[in-house]
Design an enzyme around this catalytic site. Structure first.
Site: not given
Ligand code: NAD
Length: 512
Positions: A184, A259, A293, A391
């Site tokens: 997804k 992550e 991230c 963040e």
């Molecule tokens: P997000 O949490 O909004 O979304 C990530 C994914 O989760 C998307 O596919 C989204 O549709 C899905 N999602 C959202 N709500 C959900 C739910 N209730 N149930 C299941 N899936 C759900 O994050 P984002 O805005 O897409 O990405 C940015 C974030 O990701 C930042 O906080 C960044 O630090 C983090 N990030 C972490 C790493 C790491 O390796 N630690 C790497 C890249 C990004």
């Protein structure tokens, strides 16, 4: 602006890929996908819901229960994975072009991410053929070995910041170990994910092994997390979303790898190579548009070099080239989506009340539309400021002075996150002592974020749960069944043979 930035042959609609076929949502619903330079809709994508997830999971489960993939020799799976890597490498320019257009990432950096995606497949293709498992012998009595097995249908949920590369980071090990998957991808950036299906078909991945459902997190993502036939969820995204997923997966006791977000410190001591430290900390927060991230978004600088550091840093930040994502000269492109742009801009305004603005602070000149933010630097930021704690995930950095090693460590650890830390010093003892005390899953000493794929990747505190990377990924995507066999005579405590002349043997070596 000319249209040379728009890639040829963009799809006018993006579908799911379930059981080897491109399909729309069962209810026909779609969502708009925007180009971050104009914020105009350039395509639509199928908006998956529970019914679509059910179809995808059923296909993946069939492929797992009945198909060849989990049963193939590691070498056979490895060949398919290497072919995937070859195809990704051979199309790196096209992949980068599409990724850059969809996400706003600078084209040169999108190209690097495409190549890293190929390398992720290659790495896990090599790892599974070299994989050995433990065997334990108790001489003359018992032999025990590990029978490693794929687990089943893995649910992979990914963010938008480096979409294709982060998908490969999960797809590579999940597939290498013989699982089947439902991916997804993030709803802001579905374009590059839609390319996996064609690549996998060409490489010979059997039908049903890879399934893709687009859609919003609260719909498609939520249904995937709550599906009883999905025993594993690998999630990358915000810490808050991770908490929700943790709760939703709890009733099923699913395997979780998370992550999450970060607010990583870059600590610069007075004895550091200042030029290298400035270059690295500029790149560390402004590469990938700051949507990274592991960004070193809090720079903590020893007081005796603080003024010089801030001056040099601000001057260099002002010279960072903001531009259209497709332009090879661009260093910072457009943020992914207007909603994210508004969030980052709100922090820029908050920063103006919390710190001393020394570079940027708004839209760069000449970019009146789209999600462009000038590289923004705040100095003299106090540790309780929101821009020091929260963040931002954009090209915005907070700089703070320190007077002693103890204060530097306290400042570095003064956050709920613990993903990465960067330490700049030429004092070997201090470097290692600091590295071992800082609350971060990954530490770089006198180095930018240069990853070795064999090392563990993951955060502590609110930055994650579990580790992936190298054998840690293999462990996450497999069960390690222990098989024990007696050598020689069976060693049985005897029940039910009570003979008053022979006492019962109750010597049970591990009474559990
Ligand atoms: P997000 O949490 O909004 O979304 C990530 C994914 O989760 C998307 O596919 C989204 O549709 C899905 N999602 C959202 N709500 C959900 C739910 N209730 N149930 C299941 N899936 C759900 O994050 P984002 O805005 O897409 O990405 C940015 C974030 O990701 C930042 O906080 C960044 O630090 C983090 N990030 C972490 C790493 C790491 O390796 N630690 C790497 C890249 C990004």
């Amino acid at each position: 602006m000319t249209d040379s930035r728009i890639p040829a042959d963009l799809p006018d609609h993006i579908r799911h890929y379930i059981d080897g076929a491109f399909v729309d949502s069962t209810d026909g619903d779609t969502f708009d996908v925007l180009d971050p330079v104009t914020n105009q809709t350039y395509t639509t994508a199928a908006a998956g819901k529970k019914a679509d997830i059910e179809l995808a999971v059923a296909a993946a489960k069939r492929a797992f229960d009945e198909g060849p993939w989990p049963r193939m020799l590691p070498r056979e799976r490895s060949r398919v994975l290497h072919k995937i890597a070859d195809i990704v490498e051979s199309r790196d320019a096209r992949l980068a072009e599409l990724e850059s257009y969809d996400s706003g990432l600078p084209i040169t950096q999108a190209l690097g991410q495409a190549r890293r995606a190929a390398e992720n497949f290659r790495f896990f293709a090599d790892l599974i053929v070299a994989q050995s498992d433990d065997a334990f012998k108790v001489p003359g009595k018992q032999m025990n070995y590990v029978n490693r097995k794929p687990i089943g249908v893995a649910g992979l949920i990914t963010p938008w910041n480096t979409p294709f590369m982060l998908e490969s980071w999960k797809l590579g090990p999940a597939l290498a170990t013989g699982n089947t998957v439902v991916l997804k991808p993030a709803e802001f950036t579905p374009l590059s994910a839609s390319l996996w299906a064609g690549i996998f078909e060409e490489a010979g991945l059997p039908k049903g092994v890879f399934n893709l459902v687009n859609g919003l997190g609260e719909d498609a993502g939520d249904a995937l997390v709550k599906h009883p036939d999905v025993p594993l969820i690998s999630f990358t995204g915000e810490s808050r979303t991770g908490q929700i997923i943790f709760g939703n997966a709890a009733p099923f006791l699913k395997g979780l790898s998370m992550e999450l977000g970060g607010k990583s410190p870059a600590v610069v001591f007075a004895d550091a190579d200042l030029e290298a430290a400035v270059d690295a900390t500029i790149f560390g927060v402004f590469s990938l548009n700051g949507e990274r991230c592991t960004a070193g978004s809090r720079i903590i600088v020893e007081r005796s070099i603080y003024d010089e550091f801030v001056e040099r840093y601000a001057a260099q930040a002002k010279r960072v080239t903001v531009g259209y994502p497709h332009d090879p000269a661009t260093e910072v492109g457009a943020l992914v989506h207007p909603e994210h742009y508004d969030k980052v801009m709100s922090y820029v305004e908050i920063g103006k009340t919390e710190g001393r603005l020394v570079a940027g602070g708004g839209r760069p000149e000449g970019f009146d539309e789209g999600n462009f933010v000038a590289p923004t630097v705040f100095a003299d930021v106090s540790p309780d400021a929101r821009i020091f704690q929260e963040e931002i995930f954009g090209p915005v950095v907070a700089i703070t002075p320190f007077d002693s090693d103890e204060e530097a460590l306290a400042l570095a650890n003064n956050t709920k996150y613990g993903l990465a830390a960067y330490i700049w010093t030429n004092d070997l003892t201090r470097a290692h002592n600091f590295a071992q005390s800082v609350e971060a899953g990954m530490v770089w000493l006198n180095s930018n974020n240069v990853r070795d794929l064999r090392t563990p990747f993951g955060g502590v505190k609110a930055s994650g749960l579990g580790h992936e990377g190298g054998y840690r990924s293999i462990d996450f995507y497999t069960d390690q069944q222990s098989v024990h066999i007696t050598l020689g005579g069976a060693h049985n405590p005897t029940f039910g043979k009570q003979d008053p002349h022979e006492p019962t043997d109750l010597d049970d070596p591990d009474p559990r």
